[in-house]
Write a protein that holds these residues in place. Structure first.
Motif, PDB file in Angstrom:
ATOM      1  N   SER A 254       0.844  -1.192   0.000  1.00  0.00           N
ATOM      2  CA  SER A 254       0.000   0.000   0.000  1.00  0.00           C
ATOM      3  C   SER A 254       0.880   1.243   0.000  1.00  0.00           C
ATOM      4  O   SER A 254       2.017   1.220   0.482  1.00  0.00           O
TER       5      SER A 254
ATOM      6  N   TYR B 101      -3.752   3.520  -0.537  1.00  0.00           N
ATOM      7  CA  TYR B 101      -4.302   2.626  -1.571  1.00  0.00           C
ATOM      8  C   TYR B 101      -3.496   1.330  -1.608  1.00  0.00           C
ATOM      9  O   TYR B 101      -2.270   1.350  -1.526  1.00  0.00           O
TER      10      TYR B 101
ATOM     11  N   LYS C 154      -7.476   4.738  -7.344  1.00  0.00           N
ATOM     12  CA  LYS C 154      -6.398   3.751  -7.328  1.00  0.00           C
ATOM     13  C   LYS C 154      -5.488   3.945  -8.540  1.00  0.00           C
ATOM     14  O   LYS C 154      -5.981   4.061  -9.665  1.00  0.00           O
TER      15      LYS C 154
END
Length: 299
Positions: A42, A46, A268
């Motif tokens: 991450s 995200y 994302k």
């Protein structure tokens, strides 16, 4: 360290899933808990694609190494880390090998216990705007990456959704009680000093780190992960300088790549390029190798 990247273990574990974090998955084994560390990565809140090969095994085995190394200082939650002994629970023990930790069930204390030995990152940003970090007044004129005379304890209240919230020691005492707050502070600083000295012998600076603690039968134990690249900031001693952005020994290649794109941070991002993933794997395996290797004597 296995080469096959694992993004989730849900299809590999025959036990109820209790919690799925950004990287770890927690399963219910009844008396104990099963933590599976995936290769998910991450950045900026995200979870990115693709997963990074070997990242999960490095995190899990490094934690296991440190838990064993510090068990003389305080108790921790580890029962064992052997996927082969999970029996029918593990549908593919080969894939899970190196990335599982069977743990004692402790009541998590909802405080992230952060120790900073150097003024950098979010602490540096706080200091620039207020002259303080978490309510601790600091000397004027400190420079970025400078070592504190003594490491400082800067807790955060854990939020399951969104960012953890920096709090003062007084707030922490209000939340968990003064006695427990002081015990967590003392244990955090003790662990930091121990690991900082250990890393220094291997040419690594432990700049800061965070711990999680739990209560088991009324006693404080160490849980979650410790001194991994995901919970600590490691610097190569040879790259240490004041007033610069030091390249930390973790997922820096991912952060640098994303910072250099036109990604808006509101959705994302696209898949990471293969070169960035390979370099990140190399970083994680390198820090594992350097920390777990015996110190070479000069004699």
């Amino acid at each position: 360290m296995g080469s096959r990247a694992l993004s989730t273990a849900v299809d590999l574990i025959d036990a109820p899933l209790l919690y799925k974090g950004k990287v770890r998955e927690l399963y219910d084994l009844g008396e104990h808990l099963l933590i599976v560390v995936t290769d998910r990565i991450s950045a900026f809140d995200y979870v990115l694609d693709p997963p990074v090969p070997a990242k999960g095994t490095v995190l899990n085995q490094l934690s296991a190494f440190w838990f064993d190394l510090t068990k003389h200082l305080m108790d921790n939650h580890v029962v064992h880390t052997d996927a082969q002994t999970l029996g029918a629970i593990a549908k593919d023990p080969e894939v899970l090998e190196g990335r599982v930790m069977v743990s004692k069930r402790a009541e998590r204390i909802d405080i992230e216990c952060v120790v900073r030995g150097y003024i950098t990152g979010g602490g540096w940003r706080q200091y620039q705007s207020t002259g303080e970090i978490n309510g601790i007044h600091l000397p004027e004129g400190m420079r970025k990456n400078e070592a504190f005379k003594e490491p400082i304890f800067t807790p955060a209240a854990k939020n399951d959704v969104g960012h953890d919230e920096d709090i003062s020691m007084d707030t922490m005492k209000d939340m968990v009680g003064a006695e427990l707050a002081l015990e967590l502070q003392e244990k955090s600083l003790m662990l930091y000093h121990y690991a900082h000295n250990y890393c220094a012998e291997r040419g690594i600076i432990l700049a800061d780190c965070k711990f999680e603690f739990g209560l088991l039968d009324g006693k404080v134990i160490l849980i979650d992960e410790i001194f991994t690249p995901d919970s600590s900031r490691f610097w190569d001693q040879s790259k240490y300088e004041l007033d610069i952005e030091i390249d930390s020994m973790d997922k820096e290649p991912v952060r640098s790549y994303l910072a250099g794109t036109d990604w808006d941070k509101n959705s994302k991002p696209e898949e990471l390029p293969a070169g960035v993933v390979e370099e990140t794997t190399r970083r994680y395996t390198d820090i594992y190798r350097r920390i777990t290797a015996p110190v070479q004597s000069n004699s």
